[in-house]
Design an enzyme around this catalytic site. Structure first.
Site, short mmCIF file in Angstrom:
data_model
loop_
_atom_site.label_atom_id
_atom_site.label_comp_id
_atom_site.label_asym_id
_atom_site.label_seq_id
_atom_site.Cartn_x
_atom_site.Cartn_y
_atom_site.Cartn_z
N GLY A 40 4.49 -4.84 -14.15
CA GLY A 40 4.42 -4.03 -12.94
C GLY A 40 5.36 -2.84 -12.88
O GLY A 40 5.06 -1.83 -12.23
N GLU A 95 12.40 -3.13 -10.88
CA GLU A 95 11.27 -3.99 -10.49
C GLU A 95 10.27 -3.21 -9.65
O GLU A 95 10.60 -2.21 -9.01
CB GLU A 95 11.78 -5.18 -9.67
N ASP A 99 9.09 -10.19 -3.61
CA ASP A 99 8.33 -10.95 -2.61
C ASP A 99 9.19 -12.15 -2.22
O ASP A 99 10.09 -12.03 -1.40
CB ASP A 99 6.99 -11.33 -3.25
N LYS A 127 9.45 -6.78 0.20
CA LYS A 127 8.76 -7.35 1.36
C LYS A 127 9.82 -7.91 2.28
O LYS A 127 10.60 -8.78 1.91
CB LYS A 127 7.78 -8.44 0.91
N VAL A 149 -0.14 -5.83 -1.78
CA VAL A 149 -0.34 -4.42 -2.12
C VAL A 149 -0.68 -4.25 -3.60
O VAL A 149 -0.32 -5.09 -4.43
CB VAL A 149 0.89 -3.58 -1.76
P1 IMP Z 1 8.47 -12.98 -6.29
O1 IMP Z 1 7.71 -13.75 -5.27
O2 IMP Z 1 9.53 -12.10 -5.68
O3 IMP Z 1 9.02 -13.89 -7.35
O4 IMP Z 1 7.43 -12.01 -6.97
C1 IMP Z 1 6.75 -12.38 -8.11
C2 IMP Z 1 5.83 -11.32 -8.62
O5 IMP Z 1 4.62 -11.42 -7.88
C3 IMP Z 1 6.22 -9.86 -8.49
O6 IMP Z 1 7.07 -9.39 -9.51
C4 IMP Z 1 4.86 -9.21 -8.60
O7 IMP Z 1 4.48 -9.10 -9.95
C5 IMP Z 1 3.98 -10.20 -7.88
N1 IMP Z 1 3.71 -9.77 -6.50
C6 IMP Z 1 4.32 -10.19 -5.38
N2 IMP Z 1 3.80 -9.58 -4.30
C7 IMP Z 1 2.83 -8.77 -4.77
C8 IMP Z 1 1.92 -7.85 -4.13
O8 IMP Z 1 1.88 -7.63 -2.91
N3 IMP Z 1 1.06 -7.18 -4.96
C9 IMP Z 1 1.05 -7.36 -6.31
N4 IMP Z 1 1.89 -8.19 -6.94
C10 IMP Z 1 2.76 -8.91 -6.17
MG MG Z 2 6.75 -7.95 -11.20
#
Ligand code: IMP
Ligand code: MG
Length: 172
Positions: A40, A95, A99, A127, A149
């Site tokens: 990403g 990053e 999320d 987020k 998103v």
């Molecule tokens: P985490 O929940 O912070 O561990 O996020 C894990 C991964 O989920 C992120 O690095 C993104 O690759 C993916 N991700 C989380 N939210 C979104 C979103 O809204 N759109 C697309 N990918 C997401």
């Molecule tokens: Mg990511």
């Protein structure tokens, strides 16, 4: 699939220019190793780096959550590790989005044991208020709601990463 623009290409460009300037000030006189989290972060890394006026090097990691769940489990598999040693270096993780924070939390823990001089995070999107672990993020371009998103590096089922803006997926 209908995608509603949330953050325009121009807004992203302006914000990353600002962030790049701030990073250049904060790390003045230092050499920074910018670490992009694949896949990403490829777009934000390229655009942010153009505004960083420092002696920089670049490296990438690829990570993936275990299992097929759409919810991140917090258990992260390192698919591609860094090529560089980071002991004693100033490391800035780049990053696309934070999320739950579980991915970065795991990543930070596994990089910290390698004893970098400093370890900070720059993210395009955060987020707001839904992190399941406390996470200290030094640079945030945009704070958004809990909606899913896509665009500007972010995917849905592997698609839409090439959109030049960030949008919200429609329901239809
Ligand atoms: P985490 O929940 O912070 O561990 O996020 C894990 C991964 O989920 C992120 O690095 C993104 O690759 C993916 N991700 C989380 N939210 C979104 C979103 O809204 N759109 C697309 N990918 C997401
Ligand atoms: Mg990511």
């Amino acid at each position: 699939m209908d995608i509603k623009p949330l953050i325009t290409a121009e807004e992203i460009e302006n914000k990353l220019a600002e962030m790049g300037k701030q990073i250049s000030v904060d790390y003045a006189g230092k050499e920074v190793l910018m670490v992009g989290v694949l896949r990403g972060a490829f777009m934000v890394m390229a655009d942010l780096a153009r505004h960083v006026d420092l002696a920089c090097e670049f490296d990438f990691m690829a990570v993936s959550s275990y299992g097929a769940s759409t919810q991140t489990s917090g258990v992260v598999r390192i698919l591609k590790d860094l090529d560089e040693e980071i002991e004693g270096r100033d490391v800035l993780i780049v990053e696309d989005i934070i999320d739950s924070g579980l991915t970065l939390n795991y990543l930070m823990k596994s990089l910290r044991v390698r004893k970098p001089q400093s370890l900070e995070i720059a993210t395009l999107l955060l987020k707001e208020g839904i992190q399941r672990v406390p996470i200290d993020v030094k640079y945030v371009a945009f704070t958004i709601g809990p909606e899913f998103v896509v665009g500007y590096g972010l995917d849905y089922a592997g698609k839409y990463r090439n959109l030049p803006y960030v949008g919200v997926m429609g329901q239809d």
